[in-house]
Design a protein around this motif. Structure first.
Motif, mmCIF file in Angstrom:
data_model
loop_
_atom_site.group_PDB
_atom_site.id
_atom_site.type_symbol
_atom_site.label_atom_id
_atom_site.label_comp_id
_atom_site.label_asym_id
_atom_site.label_seq_id
_atom_site.Cartn_x
_atom_site.Cartn_y
_atom_site.Cartn_z
ATOM 1 N N ASN A 181 -13.177 72.638 57.072
ATOM 2 C CA ASN A 181 -13.562 71.760 56.142
ATOM 3 C C ASN A 181 -13.896 70.158 56.447
ATOM 4 N N GLY A 239 -22.964 73.811 56.222
ATOM 5 C CA GLY A 239 -23.090 74.616 55.149
ATOM 6 C C GLY A 239 -23.369 76.151 55.349
ATOM 7 N N HIS A 252 -21.422 72.033 38.084
ATOM 8 C CA HIS A 252 -19.907 71.740 38.685
ATOM 9 C C HIS A 252 -20.288 72.325 39.914
ATOM 10 N N TYR A 294 -19.333 70.292 43.513
ATOM 11 C CA TYR A 294 -17.966 70.588 44.076
ATOM 12 C C TYR A 294 -17.882 69.762 45.360
ATOM 13 N N GLY A 295 -18.799 70.149 46.482
ATOM 14 C CA GLY A 295 -18.657 69.676 47.803
ATOM 15 C C GLY A 295 -18.606 67.891 47.720
ATOM 16 N N GLN A 353 -17.500 66.095 45.091
ATOM 17 C CA GLN A 353 -16.353 65.734 44.590
ATOM 18 C C GLN A 353 -15.257 65.964 45.577
ATOM 19 N N ALA A 354 -15.377 66.702 46.237
ATOM 20 C CA ALA A 354 -14.045 67.309 47.204
ATOM 21 C C ALA A 354 -13.956 66.299 48.365
ATOM 22 N N ARG A 355 -15.321 65.571 48.692
ATOM 23 C CA ARG A 355 -15.277 64.520 49.554
ATOM 24 C C ARG A 355 -15.096 63.097 49.019
ATOM 25 N N ARG A 411 -25.991 74.059 46.222
ATOM 26 C CA ARG A 411 -24.395 73.751 46.519
ATOM 27 C C ARG A 411 -24.285 73.403 48.041
ATOM 28 N N ALA A 412 -24.819 73.900 48.884
ATOM 29 C CA ALA A 412 -24.616 73.820 50.327
ATOM 30 C C ALA A 412 -25.550 72.502 50.625
ATOM 31 N N VAL A 454 -24.233 68.529 50.382
ATOM 32 C CA VAL A 454 -23.043 67.982 51.168
ATOM 33 C C VAL A 454 -23.931 67.593 52.422
#
Lengths: 269, 363
Positions: B78, B83, B99, B103-104, B106-108, B151-152, B155
């Motif tokens: 992580n 990616g 969403h 995700y990525g 938001q996780a960061r 998604r990948a 980030v």
């Protein structure tokens, strides 16, 4: 060929019918009996009425039953929450791991399913007494957690094992910590399994007799035990009415669970 | 805000063992910035393990992985900013398309407004803006894959890993997605690794191909070089279709080697290196490097024509040599010049450059 197919269908049909009869028959009989006009538990009922339900819901004349029912509900909720939390933690820790220790722990957590409950009830009573505790609702709840946790563990670990590990890896490679992944991916994905397990634990606690029998004290009367007492002493038809209420409650819960999480699918896995 | 310029990826003497099994054996690959490299090989060749080492899902037994020259071996997955797009896409099933893409970020802990803008941008990039509120299961395979890519990408990874991303798609869609991935990779200047067992996929998508077998890289070169000048017998058999003819080297001189084939011919083939006289060799000739003749001549061997199948503008001949080896030969269909079956003579095309490899004498 056709005759063979036919005889096969007939045999399977008969077996299914027999199973149906054995499973559904008693439920129907209890339900019908609870609506009797008569004064004793007898099948077929002599005329139909709601008198026993009226008596059952009379808060004065059935106060003892209400007390016991509330106790049972309270214990079932506590046992459900406790068992669900423990089962979820255990399944997350054990999922997709192999090794002697993991298998040993898994078997250990599941062992209350095989252990004779009466023996465990007696042992728990002796153990708690030895430690200086008096019988109480809290002790009953603890005892119930032990015996219903395996039920919750089964459905929860089934969901965990179906959780695609690529989801967790994707989450990690997107920058999420373990905790973030657990909160936003693992938990939501296995939630139906957890819910199904919670339901099983709740029902398992609600009609548990052996543990309650040993751990119940004078101030902690439980519904199944009270029902048994009523049967023994007076053949009170209210027992049938209580059964009717229980059956209806569980049926409604089951339908709700089926709608929300696909309960039967979870139980099959 | 995204990796508009590529990053280099160096895999340096990486070895990985699962217990007694060596999955990856001393692999070194230098991937240039903005380059897409295919790891190509049969299942069990170690390509997936190598990808998982780069992603940080597996800690290698030895060796090092560097991005822009900096070792990332100590970083958990992580924190690597690598990616990955899986074969199964691994979309979060309970989240909408938007969403999933968010995700990525938001996780960061990226601020909400920036997340929203990035989601809009990458949904547009993969042309899924209208699908933003759908759940993954309401999408087709190709759409799901585009979500996984968005998604990948969102980030801004330094390196993109593609784990058999096309194999779950049906054939028509596969080519579209290969073009799409290639377009996005160019657009973002991404350094990417594509793991695949499909040589056509590797050929069409990758700038360079690392052909792997038994945990080792057998050849690391451009698709054309790998096809035209396979470095090993394995590569020549794995990439494209080839015909293997057993023989003995007689003598090597001036970049050519005289070979005596067991099929019954002596021929001279161009070679990069000298072969010991008498060495057992395998000649690897592509179907299009062979030619059928009606008459015998030097450098030709007798074959029995079993079948001729039209393949578009070509004819594919199914042949059998005197010593029982099956050959495939493709040549342009120029009228009914040769009888469809019966005996004929087979030789190399004059400009052909077949592979010639030493083989162990015991086999």
């Amino acid at each position: 060929m056709r005759a063979k197919d036919l005889s096969y269908s007939v045999v399977i049909g008969l077996l299914a019918g027999l199973g149906f009869l054995i499973l559904i028959g008693p439920v129907v009989i209890v339900l019908l009996t609870s609506f009797t006009q008569g004064r004793s538990i007898r099948f077929p009922p002599s005329g139909l009425s709601l008198q026993w339900y009226q008596l059952l819901f009379d808060s004065v004349r059935s106060s003892q039953i209400h007390r016991a029912a509330l106790n049972s509900l309270e214990v079932a909720v506590v046992a459900m929450v406790g068992a669900t939390v423990l089962a979820t933690l255990a399944s997350v820790a054990l999922a997709r791991r192999s090794g002697t220790w993991v298998r040993a722990l898994d078997t250990f957590f599941m062992s209350p399913l095989i252990l004779p409950m009466l023996a465990f009830g007696l042992a728990a009573l002796m153990y708690f007494t030895f430690m200086g505790f008096r019988p109480s609702l809290a002790l009953i709840a603890i005892g119930h957690v032990v015996v219903v946790a395996p039920l919750a563990l089964r459905t929860t670990s089934a969901s965990m094992s179906q959780l695609d590990p690529a989801l967790l890896e994707s989450s990690a490679s997107l920058g999420a910590s373990w905790l973030y992944t657990f909160r936003r991916v693992t938990l939501p994905v296995i939630a139906p399994g957890i819910a199904a397990g919670a339901f099983l634990a709740f029902v398992g606690s609600l009609d548990n007799v052996p543990i309650s029998l040993f751990l119940a004290g004078p101030r902690s009367d439980m519904l199944p035990i009270r029902m048994w007492g009523m049967m023994e002493s007076t053949l009170d038809v209210r027992v049938a009415a209580v059964s009717g209420v229980l059956i209806a409650t569980v049926l409604v819960l089951m339908l709700v669970m089926e709608r929300v999480v696909g309960l039967t699918r979870r139980l099959r896995d | 805000m995204s990796g508009e310029q590529g990053h280099t990826l160096d895999i340096d003497s990486v070895t990985h063992r699962y217990g007694p099994v060596t999955a990856v054996a001393d692999v070194s690959l230098a991937v240039r910035a903005g380059e897409i490299v295919a790891l190509l090989g049969p299942s069990g060749c170690g390509k997936t393990t190598l990808l998982r080492v780069v992603a940080g899902f597996v800690r290698q037994s030895a060796g090092s992985v560097r991005i822009d020259g900096k070792a990332i071996d100590h970083l958990p997955a992580n924190l690597r900013n690598v990616g990955i797009v899986f074969q199964s896409y691994a979309l979060f099933p309970h989240m909408t398309v938007a969403h999933n893409v968010a995700y990525g970020l938001q996780a960061r802990g990226v601020p909400r407004g920036d997340v929203r803008r990035a989601v809009e941008r990458f949904l547009e990039v993969v042309r899924l803006t209208d699908f933003r509120d759908r759940l993954p299961r309401q999408l087709s395979g190709g759409q799901q894959q585009r979500v996984a890519v968005a998604r990948a990408l969102a980030v801004a990874p330094t390196v993109m890993l593609l784990d058999e991303p096309f194999s779950a798609l049906d054939k028509g869609l596969r080519l579209d997605m290969q073009i799409e991935i290639k377009r996005l990779q160019r657009q973002f200047g991404l350094t990417a690794i594509l793991v695949t067992h499909d040589q056509d996929e590797a050929m069409s998508v990758a700038d360079r191909i690392a052909v792997m077998n038994h945990g080792r890289v057998e050849q690391f070169d451009t698709p054309i070089a790998v096809y035209d000048r396979p470095a090993t017998l394995f590569v020549s058999g794995f990439i494209g279709t080839t015909n293997l003819l057993r023989g003995r080297a007689l003598e090597s001189a001036n970049g050519t080697t005289l070979v005596e084939l067991e099929a019954g011919a002596k021929l001279t083939v161009p070679t990069d290196r000298a072969f010991a006289a008498g060495a057992a060799v395998m000649l690897s000739a592509r179907p299009e490097q062979l030619r059928l003749h009606a008459e015998a001549a030097a450098g030709r061997w007798r074959v029995h024509r079993r079948l001729a199948v039209p393949l578009g503008p070509n004819t594919m001949h199914d042949l059998e040599t005197r010593d029982g080896v099956t050959l495939k030969l493709v040549e342009p269909r120029l009228g009914p010049s040769v009888e469809p079956t019966g005996d004929a003579w087979c030789g190399l095309r004059p400009d052909a450059r077949p592979g010639l490899f030493d083989i162990a004498t015991s086999t």
